[in-house]
Scaffold this motif. Structure first.
Motif, PDB file in Angstrom:
ATOM      1  N   UNK A 129     -74.999  11.776-111.911  1.00  0.00           N
ATOM      2  CA  UNK A 129     -75.260   9.827-113.392  1.00  0.00           C
ATOM      3  C   UNK A 129     -75.792  10.227-113.549  1.00  0.00           C
ATOM      4  N   UNK A 130     -77.713  10.751-113.701  1.00  0.00           N
ATOM      5  CA  UNK A 130     -78.523  10.538-115.335  1.00  0.00           C
ATOM      6  C   UNK A 130     -78.010  11.576-115.959  1.00  0.00           C
ATOM      7  N   UNK A 131     -77.417  12.756-116.070  1.00  0.00           N
ATOM      8  CA  UNK A 131     -76.500  13.061-117.663  1.00  0.00           C
ATOM      9  C   UNK A 131     -75.689  12.930-118.148  1.00  0.00           C
ATOM     10  N   UNK A 132     -74.664  12.480-116.870  1.00  0.00           N
ATOM     11  CA  UNK A 132     -73.513  12.464-117.998  1.00  0.00           C
ATOM     12  C   UNK A 132     -72.933  11.157-117.702  1.00  0.00           C
ATOM     13  N   UNK A 133     -73.808   9.741-117.009  1.00  0.00           N
ATOM     14  CA  UNK A 133     -73.247   8.956-116.456  1.00  0.00           C
ATOM     15  C   UNK A 133     -72.879   7.540-117.854  1.00  0.00           C
ATOM     16  N   UNK A 134     -73.506   6.985-118.030  1.00  0.00           N
ATOM     17  CA  UNK A 134     -74.303   6.206-119.035  1.00  0.00           C
ATOM     18  C   UNK A 134     -74.467   6.602-120.229  1.00  0.00           C
ATOM     19  N   UNK A 135     -73.455   7.549-120.402  1.00  0.00           N
ATOM     20  CA  UNK A 135     -74.336   8.054-122.039  1.00  0.00           C
ATOM     21  C   UNK A 135     -74.270   6.961-123.810  1.00  0.00           C
ATOM     22  N   UNK A 136     -73.164   5.944-123.103  1.00  0.00           N
ATOM     23  CA  UNK A 136     -72.807   4.908-123.697  1.00  0.00           C
ATOM     24  C   UNK A 136     -73.409   3.990-124.690  1.00  0.00           C
ATOM     25  N   UNK A 137     -74.541   4.038-122.865  1.00  0.00           N
ATOM     26  CA  UNK A 137     -75.487   2.667-123.481  1.00  0.00           C
ATOM     27  C   UNK A 137     -76.926   3.458-123.748  1.00  0.00           C
ATOM     28  N   UNK A 138     -76.887   4.894-124.813  1.00  0.00           N
ATOM     29  CA  UNK A 138     -78.072   5.242-124.954  1.00  0.00           C
ATOM     30  C   UNK A 138     -77.170   5.352-127.317  1.00  0.00           C
ATOM     31  N   UNK A 139     -77.110   4.316-127.112  1.00  0.00           N
ATOM     32  CA  UNK A 139     -75.682   3.567-128.631  1.00  0.00           C
ATOM     33  C   UNK A 139     -77.093   3.878-129.684  1.00  0.00           C
ATOM     34  N   UNK A 140     -77.658   2.837-129.499  1.00  0.00           N
ATOM     35  CA  UNK A 140     -78.627   2.922-130.483  1.00  0.00           C
ATOM     36  C   UNK A 140     -79.495   3.553-130.965  1.00  0.00           C
ATOM     37  N   UNK A 141     -79.999   5.319-130.203  1.00  0.00           N
ATOM     38  CA  UNK A 141     -80.260   5.960-130.463  1.00  0.00           C
ATOM     39  C   UNK A 141     -79.633   6.910-131.590  1.00  0.00           C
ATOM     40  N   UNK A 142     -77.872   7.141-130.789  1.00  0.00           N
ATOM     41  CA  UNK A 142     -77.284   8.023-131.598  1.00  0.00           C
ATOM     42  C   UNK A 142     -77.383   7.223-132.692  1.00  0.00           C
ATOM     43  N   UNK A 167     -80.539   9.839-122.184  1.00  0.00           N
ATOM     44  CA  UNK A 167     -80.300  11.554-123.432  1.00  0.00           C
ATOM     45  C   UNK A 167     -80.389  11.100-124.175  1.00  0.00           C
ATOM     46  N   UNK A 168     -79.579  10.534-124.883  1.00  0.00           N
ATOM     47  CA  UNK A 168     -79.276   9.652-126.556  1.00  0.00           C
ATOM     48  C   UNK A 168     -80.509  10.088-126.837  1.00  0.00           C
ATOM     49  N   UNK A 169     -81.243   9.295-126.768  1.00  0.00           N
ATOM     50  CA  UNK A 169     -83.259   9.323-127.288  1.00  0.00           C
ATOM     51  C   UNK A 169     -83.160  10.629-127.145  1.00  0.00           C
ATOM     52  N   UNK A 170     -83.201  11.694-125.791  1.00  0.00           N
ATOM     53  CA  UNK A 170     -83.295  13.347-126.268  1.00  0.00           C
ATOM     54  C   UNK A 170     -82.908  13.736-127.571  1.00  0.00           C
ATOM     55  N   UNK A 171     -81.499  13.640-127.789  1.00  0.00           N
ATOM     56  CA  UNK A 171     -80.688  13.884-128.981  1.00  0.00           C
ATOM     57  C   UNK A 171     -81.097  13.284-130.354  1.00  0.00           C
ATOM     58  N   UNK A 172     -81.540  12.204-130.414  1.00  0.00           N
ATOM     59  CA  UNK A 172     -83.053  11.529-131.339  1.00  0.00           C
ATOM     60  C   UNK A 172     -84.106  12.366-131.720  1.00  0.00           C
TER      61      UNK A 172
END
Length: 505
Positions: A21-34, A197-202
């Protein structure tokens, strides 16, 4: 792995479920970073042609270095540095449309995957979700100025492939008996934190690692899901101890209870202690209630209504996070980047706040365990957590009306608490009130309704762009709307109070 082995290894299974759940669950909600990354890569920047001169002037006055500014004499076109480009309302509108479609489609897909989960079991559902997630991750990796439209299917598939991990992992809570709500809260906390996770991508992007390489790595990492799919979790379902008791032979004088739907609990029917069946007119009912009988209950309808309103509030603030920060921080790019990171750092605290939701729910169960009315005993523990969620939504809606930089930290903390309590209670309530076999279906229908209602957010996005004061007026409207969500806990409190009074008279 049979039920006894799963019980023995339940802490390992729960830890692995949390990791998924931590790595793959709610990546949509990191949309601000992406969205920040896409803006700096110049995705959909061509929509801002009318604002090029203003952007060029802002770049000239900035202390940041301009790496690529060229003026052609023939066409007098301006080529802007992606890393300094501020964006424009047209570009923001395109990105918010993408988020709206993705959030709605993930809700719709949850209903379909819920039906698949009910018909074919855990393993098939997780394999399908894995294919969907990998497809979405690769699409986001290949997004470029030439093919920007890949954001739409990519983000939708990434989100749709992550949600089934939470749904299928929720059944792990059935291995923990009385602490099941705390486990559900823990898993929802991992789902919350996955937005980081999306923040890590940023951060990786700002450090020189391309978005493409980040998503290639995420795609390869997703293969870890196969471990739990084929080793830890059963092919079908993990039933709770009460439901398991109806499937085994009972010898001697052991007292066994069975899981009853809430409409039967309200009538106060008697449980046959020998077989676990329902004893009514000497007839034992062992079959589950129909799905439609659960869907038609006022209990379920009110819960769906409650989620639709509060999820709209959450989706709106996540979808407009970047434009909101630009307004509050006067389009200071460095400050916007800083506070975008701060937001998702704080949202990583969703682990503790989601776990707290389960703890509060389990505490309330103990408080009302001695109630005379079975309805009050089972339903009243949910009233306080549901009220807390509505209160957090009202507080968040009030705070965003004050465009002060120092309040951003508090807004992010309230947003994290709100998001954690919202989805933890959405799942824990259904898990506690309805047969576990129907959880995937009921959760899917609820999220589907929330997704359909969520299309309202694009109308709100459009409204917020029409005139200068429109963003403020939109937030005032949402503040009034979330006040309506208090009807759900108030109605359940009224039912419980009435049921208790009837028994004391």
């Amino acid at each position: 792995m049979d039920y006894i082995q799963m019980r023995q290894k339940r802490f390992l299974i729960a830890a692995w479920a949390f990791m998924e759940c931590l790595l793959f669950g709610g990546l949509l909600y990191g949309w601000g970073s992406l969205m920040y990354v896409f803006k700096h890569e110049g995705i959909y920047a061509e929509l801002c042609n009318n604002n090029d001169q203003a952007a060029l002037s802002a770049m000239t006055n900035s202390s940041s270095s301009v790496t690529d500014v060229t003026l052609t004499n023939s066409s007098e076109e301006t080529k802007l540095s992606d890393s300094n480009f501020k964006g424009c309302p047209e570009q923001d509108s395109k990105f918010t449309l993408c988020f709206t479609i993705a959030s709605a489609l993930v809700c719709a897909s949850s209903a379909v995957l819920g039906q698949i989960n009910f018909m074919f079991g855990t393993r098939v559902t997780r394999l399908i979700s894995m294919i969907i997630f990998v497809g979405g991750s690769l699409m986001l990796a290949f997004v470029s100025k030439e093919i920007p439209w890949l954001i739409f299917p990519g983000l939708s598939l990434l989100a749709a492939g992550g949600l089934p991990l939470l749904v299928t992992n929720t059944q792990v809570s059935n291995l923990f008996g009385k602490g099941s709500s705390s486990i559900v809260g823990l898993l929802c906390g991992g789902f919350d934190m996955s937005s980081a996770v999306q923040m890590v991508v940023k951060i990786a992007y700002e450090s020189g690692i391309s978005r493409q390489h980040s998503y290639y790595f995420l795609t390869a990492l997703h293969s870890l899901v196969l471990v739990s799919t084929f080793i830890f979790l059963p092919k079908d379902f993990i039933l709770n101890e009460e439901a398991m008791s109806t499937n085994i032979e009972v010898a001697g004088d052991v007292n066994v209870t069975t899981e009853l739907p809430i409409e039967l609990k309200e009538r106060g029917d008697v449980v046959n202690e020998k077989t676990g069946g329902l004893k009514e007119n000497n007839y034992e009912k062992k079959e589950l209630p129909t799905l439609m009988s659960c869907v038609r209950q006022p209990l379920y309808i009110m819960h769906v209504f409650w989620l639709c309103i509060l999820q709209l509030r959450f989706y709106y603030i996540i979808g407009t996070l970047n434009p909101y920060l630009n307004r509050v921080l006067n389009k200071d790019d460095k400050m916007v980047s800083h506070f975008t990171n701060i937001c998702f750092y704080i949202m990583m605290g969703g682990l503790m706040s989601s776990f707290l939701t389960g703890v509060v729910y389990d505490w309330q169960k103990r408080c009302f365990a001695s109630s005379r009315s079975s309805l009050r005993q089972n339903l009243m523990p949910a009233v306080l957590p549901l009220t807390i969620v509505s209160f957090l939504a009202v507080l968040l809606s009030a705070l965003v009306l004050v465009p002060v930089q120092s309040l951003l930290y508090l807004i992010f903390i309230i947003l994290t608490l709100f998001r954690s309590f919202l989805y933890s209670m959405a799942a824990a309530f259904l898990s506690a009130m309805f047969p576990s076999e129907y959880f995937g279906l009921l959760y899917g229908i609820m999220i589907l309704c929330g997704g359909v209602f969520g299309f309202v957010q694009f109308a709100l996005f459009t409204w917020a762009e029409t005139y200068v004061e429109a963003p403020r007026h939109t937030d005032i409207f949402l503040l009034c709307l979330v006040l309506v969500s208090f009807l759900h806990p108030l109605y359940q409190w009224y039912r419980c109070s009435r049921a208790e009074k009837e028994l004391t008279q």
